[in-house]
Design a protein around this motif. Structure first.
Motif, mmCIF file in Angstrom:
data_model
loop_
_atom_site.group_PDB
_atom_site.id
_atom_site.type_symbol
_atom_site.label_atom_id
_atom_site.label_comp_id
_atom_site.label_asym_id
_atom_site.label_seq_id
_atom_site.Cartn_x
_atom_site.Cartn_y
_atom_site.Cartn_z
ATOM 1 N N HIS A 144 0.819 -1.212 0.000
ATOM 2 C CA HIS A 144 0.000 0.000 0.000
ATOM 3 C C HIS A 144 0.852 1.261 0.000
ATOM 4 N N LEU A 145 2.109 1.149 0.436
ATOM 5 C CA LEU A 145 3.018 2.287 0.399
ATOM 6 C C LEU A 145 3.843 2.306 -0.884
ATOM 7 N N VAL A 146 3.671 1.276 -1.698
ATOM 8 C CA VAL A 146 4.365 1.189 -2.981
ATOM 9 C C VAL A 146 3.435 1.560 -4.135
ATOM 10 N N ALA A 147 2.192 1.104 -4.073
ATOM 11 C CA ALA A 147 1.228 1.344 -5.150
ATOM 12 C C ALA A 147 1.083 2.846 -5.430
ATOM 13 N N GLY A 148 1.143 3.206 -6.701
ATOM 14 C CA GLY A 148 0.970 4.596 -7.107
ATOM 15 C C GLY A 148 2.176 5.474 -6.860
ATOM 16 N N THR A 149 3.320 4.863 -6.506
ATOM 17 C CA THR A 149 4.537 5.631 -6.238
ATOM 18 C C THR A 149 5.697 5.028 -7.030
ATOM 19 N N ASP A 150 6.875 5.647 -6.890
ATOM 20 C CA ASP A 150 8.093 5.106 -7.491
ATOM 21 C C ASP A 150 8.889 4.260 -6.502
#
Length: 305
Positions: A234-240
């Motif tokens: 959830h801290l990776v999704a939508g980020t780099d």
């Protein structure tokens, strides 16, 4: 010291007073009147020749002696309970014992269902209480293991205490589906330049594979830290960001939207998860039984992807 001259009934109020640092709260927790608990406190003060609780402002604080007594009183009370709850035999079908196990959300997610099925089938009255394996619990493991029935940790953190290996696992990387800086495979250069989410980032709380990155000459740029493996996607999704997950968790999360699971671009250190316990449990038939339950659940796991 002659134990026959001691009133062991004072052990319970001593433990609660040192926990609560308040006669009012301790009396409420024990279901006693305040005068009754005040009488116990007076007897304890006479025995130790120490005030134990001293007022500071509007609250009470432990004296230096009381601070020393707090873990000892708790350990003694646990020992007494274990001694008087022992049985000559163990029938899991009729047992109502509660087992307390310190574990990360990773282990609970991987083993929880299998262990739950075994208990439902063979020991419907047995209860498992999973508690978080915090950094302080792991750092003080020899003492922490006195207060729980076991601790789930991979090899590399504890030594010199009994354990049973449960299952092997591997490490994989997780990236966001929208992360266009990563192609079909991660590279070592990606690990250097992209931000990271880490689990347990401190001097004593860490994952072995994260330390391995440093040994490979990579200083990850950590922009998020979380003490939960299941929160990493959830801290990776939508980020780099890049994250590290165990293979068994990756299998559970393979259908989660917004993330991709990729092999690490290096050979990660292997992971062997184990159940660790205090030696005082070695000959406890109930404890031997729950150890085998966890081992059976671990053997039933498919190989890590």
């Amino acid at each position: 010291m002659n134990l026959t001259n001691l009133d062991l009934n004072l052990l319970v109020p001593l433990d609660m007073l040192l926990r609560e640092k308040s006669v009012t709260r301790a009396a409420a927790r024990l279901g006693l009147s305040q005068p009754a608990l005040s009488s116990s406190l007076a007897r304890l003060r006479r025995h130790f020749g120490d005030q134990l609780l001293v007022r500071k402002g509007n609250a009470y604080e432990l004296t230096p002696l009381a601070a020393q007594l707090r873990p000892r009183a708790e350990a003694a009370l646990i020992g007494v309970r274990q001694a008087f709850s022992a049985h000559p035999g163990f029938d899991p079908t009729t047992s109502g014992r509660e087992f307390r196990v310190a574990a990360s959300d990773y282990v609970v997610a991987v083993l929880g269902a299998a262990v739950g099925r075994i208990l439902d089938e063979r020991a419907p009255g047995v209860r498992l209480r999973f508690e978080p394996s915090t950094a302080s619990i792991v750092d003080n493991a020899p003492e922490s293991l006195r207060h729980v029935d076991g601790m789930m940790l991979p090899h590399g953190y504890l030594r010199g205490v009994p354990h049973a290996d449960l299952f092997a696992d591997s490490w994989v990387c997780v990236v966001g589906e929208s992360n266009d800086q990563v192609g079909d495979a991660l590279t070592m250069d990606d690990l250097r330049k992209l931000p990271w989410v880490f689990t347990y980032l401190s001097a004593t709380a860490f994952t072995t594979v994260a330390r391995q990155l440093q040994a490979l000459g990579i200083e990850p740029r950590v922009t998020a830290v979380v003490e939960s493996f299941l929160a990493v996607p959830h801290l990776v999704a939508g980020t780099d960001r890049i994250g590290l997950l165990q293979g068994h968790v990756a299998r559970l999360l393979s259908g989660v939207d917004g993330v991709r699971i990729l092999p690490c671009p290096f050979e990660p250190v292997p992971l062997v998860e184990a159940l660790w316990w205090h030696p005082m449990h070695d000959d406890d038939p109930e404890h031997r039984w729950i150890r085998e339950v966890f081992a059976e659940a671990g053997r039933a796991l498919a190989p890590a992807p």
